[in-house]
Design an enzyme around this catalytic site. Structure first.
Site, short mmCIF file in Angstrom:
data_model
loop_
_atom_site.label_atom_id
_atom_site.label_comp_id
_atom_site.label_asym_id
_atom_site.label_seq_id
_atom_site.Cartn_x
_atom_site.Cartn_y
_atom_site.Cartn_z
N SER A 139 0.83 -1.20 0.00
CA SER A 139 0.00 0.00 0.00
C SER A 139 0.88 1.26 0.00
O SER A 139 1.67 1.46 -0.93
CB SER A 139 -0.96 -0.05 1.19
N ASP A 262 -9.92 -3.25 -6.00
CA ASP A 262 -9.37 -2.65 -4.78
C ASP A 262 -10.27 -1.50 -4.32
O ASP A 262 -10.45 -0.52 -5.04
CB ASP A 262 -7.96 -2.14 -5.06
N HIS A 290 -8.01 -5.00 -1.16
CA HIS A 290 -6.81 -4.24 -0.81
C HIS A 290 -5.94 -5.05 0.14
O HIS A 290 -6.33 -5.31 1.28
CB HIS A 290 -7.20 -2.91 -0.17
#
Length: 317
Positions: A139, A262, A290
């Site tokens: 991320s 996502d 995610h």
């Protein structure tokens, strides 16, 4: 020019949709026990970054967490354990101010703080194992890693993996204000407010702000992230720190894993093949959420697919 391919990942039938894929491992996964040794890296500006060093004598692989993440994040412990079992020496990098002790300077980590990653890699390169083989970023950590690779002529790693990357930071901010994705925004905003409060308790010179009035990431970044890190505002921060413009310059073998569903990002944020440097392979899956990517035929035998894919890629380099 890089490559864009379809991923081999198939979501577990018992975790359909992006939200179950995203939330289940965070809430339900048991964290493996790890034997780690903490080491502090003193930075040139007087601040510090903490590392957790795994045992073993294999090639070093650095793991970088996401926004308000840490060693307790489901993907962090799992990846460290998988790397150790796979013959690598894992090193977990806490982003500045995230190791449980407030850092010394008003600034903290942010999505584009590639200078901190460069300092950590240089520190490790001076050690007995030499430069790390690779880094793995999740991320926000993935955005930071890709930015570093794109802006650095001679990176101190030979390869990289980035998972669920917010390629365009402004898009991610906007996406998290829409529909069910606000549950992630609200959770992360609570953590960001708490982090700022704890730091201000030991550093009262920080601005006394109405944190509860900050509705979303734009408010937080405009009032806190940007001024503390030398940006003129949130939009300046997003423009200068999004990794997408840096991808074309990446030459080191780099694997990017991303799910089209996502819930932190719009599909339009995904870069095209012509935006990727010659070292980049972007693998896109239809599902996965995610930093989820949970497969497996049975709920009591989940397959955390990311870890196996990371190992397979690293073993090719």
């Amino acid at each position: 020019m890089g490559t864009v391919t379809e991923s081999a990942f198939r979501p577990a039938w018992w975790l359909p949709g992006p939200h179950l894929q995203t939330l289940w491992p965070s809430l339900m996964r048991r964290r493996p026990r790890l034997e780690l040794r903490r080491e502090r890296v003193e930075l040139a500006d007087g601040d510090f970054i903490d590392l957790e060093l795994g045992s073993g004598h294999g090639p070093t692989v650095v793991v970088i967490h996401g926004l308000e993440g840490g060693l307790e994040s489901h993907y962090a412990a799992g990846t460290l354990a998988a790397l150790g079992a796979g013959g690598f020496r894992p090193v977990f990098m806490y982003l500045r101010g995230s190791s449980g002790e407030p850092n010394r300077l008003p600034r903290a980590y942010h999505s584009g703080a590639s200078d901190d990653l460069a300092a950590v890699l240089a520190h490790l390169a001076r050690g007995p194992g030499g430069p790390p083989l690779a880094a793995v970023g999740f991320s926000l950590g993935g955005n930071l890693l890709l930015k570093y690779l794109g802006e650095t002529k001679e990176p101190l790693i030979r390869s990289a993996v980035a998972v669920s990357v917010p390629f365009v930071l402004r898009d991610a901010m906007l996406r998290l204000n829409i529909d069910s994705s606000v549950i992630y925004r609200n959770h992360l905003m609570r953590r960001l407010r708490d982090t700022y409060r704890r730091k201000r308790a030991v550093m009262p010179e920080l601005a006394d702000l109405d944190l509860e009035a900050m509705r979303d990431f734009f408010d937080f970044d405009d009032q806190i992230t940007a001024p503390l890190n030398g940006f003129s505002g949130a939009n300046d921060y997003y423009a200068r720190c999004s990794c997408r413009p840096f991808l074309r310059q990446i030459t080191a073998p780099t694997l990017i894993l991303h799910a089209r569903d996502d819930p932190f990002m719009f599909p339009r944020s995904i870069p095209g093949r012509d935006e990727l440097g010659p070292g980049v392979r972007l693998e896109l899956s239809r599902g996965g959420g995610h930093v989820g990517f949970v497969g497996g035929r049975l709920p009591w035998k989940p397959d955390y697919w990311i870890e196996g894919r990371i190992l397979a890629f690293l073993n090719t380099v």
